[in-house]
Design an enzyme around this catalytic site. Sequence first.
Site, mmCIF file in Angstrom:
data_model
loop_
_atom_site.group_PDB
_atom_site.id
_atom_site.type_symbol
_atom_site.label_atom_id
_atom_site.label_comp_id
_atom_site.label_asym_id
_atom_site.label_seq_id
_atom_site.Cartn_x
_atom_site.Cartn_y
_atom_site.Cartn_z
ATOM 1 N N GLY A 3 0.841 -1.205 0.000
ATOM 2 C CA GLY A 3 0.000 0.000 0.000
ATOM 3 C C GLY A 3 0.869 1.246 0.000
ATOM 4 N N GLY A 6 0.083 5.569 -1.362
ATOM 5 C CA GLY A 6 -0.865 6.491 -0.749
ATOM 6 C C GLY A 6 -0.181 7.695 -0.124
ATOM 7 C CD GLN A 7 -1.970 12.074 3.957
ATOM 8 O OE1 GLN A 7 -2.820 11.332 4.456
ATOM 9 N NE2 GLN A 7 -1.701 13.266 4.440
ATOM 10 C CG ASP A 29 -0.707 0.921 -3.876
ATOM 11 O OD1 ASP A 29 -0.522 1.620 -2.856
ATOM 12 O OD2 ASP A 29 -1.831 0.799 -4.414
ATOM 13 N NE ARG A 31 -3.415 4.247 -5.427
ATOM 14 C CZ ARG A 31 -3.780 5.407 -4.968
ATOM 15 N NH1 ARG A 31 -4.454 6.220 -5.722
ATOM 16 N NH2 ARG A 31 -3.492 5.804 -3.750
ATOM 17 C CG ASP A 44 -5.461 -7.456 -4.122
ATOM 18 O OD1 ASP A 44 -5.502 -7.172 -2.908
ATOM 19 O OD2 ASP A 44 -6.473 -7.636 -4.820
ATOM 20 C CE1 TYR A 134 -8.594 3.120 8.056
ATOM 21 C CE2 TYR A 134 -9.380 4.887 9.483
ATOM 22 C CZ TYR A 134 -8.346 4.258 8.818
ATOM 23 O OH TYR A 134 -7.072 4.764 8.895
ATOM 24 C CE LYS A 138 -6.172 1.117 9.648
ATOM 25 N NZ LYS A 138 -4.920 0.614 9.070
HETATM 26 P P1 NAD Z 1 -4.033 5.945 1.355
HETATM 27 O O1 NAD Z 1 -5.465 5.606 1.151
HETATM 28 O O2 NAD Z 1 -3.519 7.230 0.854
HETATM 29 O O3 NAD Z 1 -3.120 4.767 0.789
HETATM 30 C C1 NAD Z 1 -3.456 3.426 0.940
HETATM 31 C C2 NAD Z 1 -2.886 2.676 -0.237
HETATM 32 O O4 NAD Z 1 -3.321 1.307 -0.129
HETATM 33 C C3 NAD Z 1 -3.398 3.178 -1.592
HETATM 34 O O5 NAD Z 1 -2.301 3.532 -2.411
HETATM 35 C C4 NAD Z 1 -4.186 2.010 -2.168
HETATM 36 O O6 NAD Z 1 -4.042 1.864 -3.570
HETATM 37 C C5 NAD Z 1 -3.559 0.846 -1.424
HETATM 38 N N1 NAD Z 1 -4.450 -0.325 -1.370
HETATM 39 C C6 NAD Z 1 -5.773 -0.365 -1.148
HETATM 40 N N2 NAD Z 1 -6.221 -1.624 -1.237
HETATM 41 C C7 NAD Z 1 -5.151 -2.393 -1.511
HETATM 42 C C8 NAD Z 1 -4.965 -3.784 -1.711
HETATM 43 N N3 NAD Z 1 -5.998 -4.633 -1.688
HETATM 44 N N4 NAD Z 1 -3.728 -4.244 -1.955
HETATM 45 C C9 NAD Z 1 -2.669 -3.381 -2.027
HETATM 46 N N5 NAD Z 1 -2.788 -2.061 -1.860
HETATM 47 C C10 NAD Z 1 -4.016 -1.575 -1.592
HETATM 48 O O7 NAD Z 1 -3.749 5.805 2.919
HETATM 49 P P2 NAD Z 1 -2.605 6.524 3.760
HETATM 50 O O8 NAD Z 1 -3.170 7.800 4.244
HETATM 51 O O9 NAD Z 1 -1.331 6.509 3.047
HETATM 52 O O10 NAD Z 1 -2.564 5.541 5.014
HETATM 53 C C11 NAD Z 1 -1.649 4.468 5.104
HETATM 54 C C12 NAD Z 1 -2.018 3.662 6.323
HETATM 55 O O11 NAD Z 1 -2.004 4.499 7.480
HETATM 56 C C13 NAD Z 1 -3.417 3.053 6.255
HETATM 57 O O12 NAD Z 1 -3.387 1.769 6.834
HETATM 58 C C14 NAD Z 1 -4.250 3.976 7.084
HETATM 59 O O13 NAD Z 1 -5.333 3.321 7.665
HETATM 60 C C15 NAD Z 1 -3.264 4.436 8.131
HETATM 61 N N6 NAD Z 1 -3.617 5.742 8.700
HETATM 62 C C16 NAD Z 1 -3.551 6.865 7.918
HETATM 63 C C17 NAD Z 1 -3.898 8.100 8.471
HETATM 64 C C18 NAD Z 1 -3.838 9.368 7.675
HETATM 65 O O14 NAD Z 1 -4.249 10.422 8.182
HETATM 66 N N7 NAD Z 1 -3.337 9.342 6.442
HETATM 67 C C19 NAD Z 1 -4.291 8.180 9.824
HETATM 68 C C20 NAD Z 1 -4.394 6.994 10.555
HETATM 69 C C21 NAD Z 1 -4.015 5.784 9.996
HETATM 70 C C1 AKB Z 2 -9.110 9.026 8.066
HETATM 71 O O1 AKB Z 2 -9.550 10.183 8.228
HETATM 72 O O2 AKB Z 2 -9.792 8.046 7.750
HETATM 73 C C2 AKB Z 2 -7.647 8.813 8.335
HETATM 74 C C3 AKB Z 2 -7.462 8.363 9.738
HETATM 75 C C4 AKB Z 2 -7.485 9.349 10.829
HETATM 76 O O3 AKB Z 2 -7.329 7.200 9.985
HETATM 77 N N1 AKB Z 2 -6.950 10.026 8.039
#
Ligand code: NAD
Ligand code: AKB
Length: 306
Positions: A3, A6-7, A29, A31, A44, A134, A138
């Site tokens: 994954g 992503g961000q 990832d 994509r 995946d 979600y 978690k």
């Molecule tokens: P994001 O949605 O930007 O990135 C997630 C990535 O996972 C995406 O690139 C997506 O293509 C990939 N993905 C989805 N399904 C998939 C699959 N079946 N197989 C492979 N890849 C897959 O999320 P993020 O913000 O980068 O967050 C990363 C992690 O951190 C996540 O587990 C999220 O729950 C956790 N998190 C993020 C935040 C935040 O504010 N960004 C806060 C709390 C927790």
């Molecule tokens: C969301 O808003 O879903 C994420 C998180 C706090 O897990 N940024």
Amino acid sequence: MLGSNGQIGTVLAEALRNKYGSDQVITSDLRPPKHQTGRFLELDVLDKEKLSRTIDELGVSQIYHLAAILSASGEKNPELTWKVNMQGLLNVLDLGVEKKIERIFFPSSIAIYGPTTPKQNTPQFGSFMPSTVYGISKITGEMWCEYYHKRYGLDVRSLRYPGVIGWQSLPEGGTTDYAVEIYHGALKNKHYACFLKADTRLPMIYMDDVIRATIELMEADGNRLSLRSGYNLSGMSFTPAEIAAEIKKHIPDFHIDYQPDFRQQIAESWTESIDDSAARKDWDWKPEFNLAAMTSDMLEKLGPQY
Ligand code: NAD
Ligand code: AKB
């Protein structure tokens, strides 16, 4: 890293490559990446066989499992969210035991908190009854991490990330996304229409702090870690009105208006500030960025784009 596009993954992968060497980090990832900066493969997390083969072929020793569907997107497809977030993690944990993976990272979230959780200075343990699929995935994921550690000795480590804010990448599908979008809106149009109400206070953290926390936890002495579920992690807390006021100090004619949507209800079910004393005690965690420092840095780094 799973994954990785992503961000957070795009920034974490670069930090890990800078630290350990480009050829030491393989990203993957569903994509393809926007900009490929190292070894990448499409994978995946639900495809356990391919994941298993990949671990063998590439000699993987650590896994950062970031793949997930976030809070707002998750409510649009609860069934898929449960499958990706839960089965994806179980695949990683199972293979972690089978392949004797040295260390696994699993990010949890403030989404585990719910209406029964104390809102201020939220403790490490308490009543967690999340209101989104979600959040349920978690908190269940955290419990599986603890279980696999106790039962199989798997070295799995986890943080409960607050909403993450950074200039390097855009968030998608989350409830805290507004706190990144607002900087882009301010620089581009001097305006932002916020999907949360003015006084919705949430825990947030700057990207620099989140990357440092993740690497510090992964490098910490395992004997000091008292938790294998997610560590509470605190950066800062603010409302949309407060971040707007901070931006106005730099861009005086910036204005915000409020058009709350379904994400308001999700945000209201979460808490406002976090007690992260366990992280401070076990692996010396300390955040560096507050709202003012983050805002200066965000506007400086994003400015040239606009
Ligand atoms: P994001 O949605 O930007 O990135 C997630 C990535 O996972 C995406 O690139 C997506 O293509 C990939 N993905 C989805 N399904 C998939 C699959 N079946 N197989 C492979 N890849 C897959 O999320 P993020 O913000 O980068 O967050 C990363 C992690 O951190 C996540 O587990 C999220 O729950 C956790 N998190 C993020 C935040 C935040 O504010 N960004 C806060 C709390 C927790
Ligand atoms: C969301 O808003 O879903 C994420 C998180 C706090 O897990 N940024």
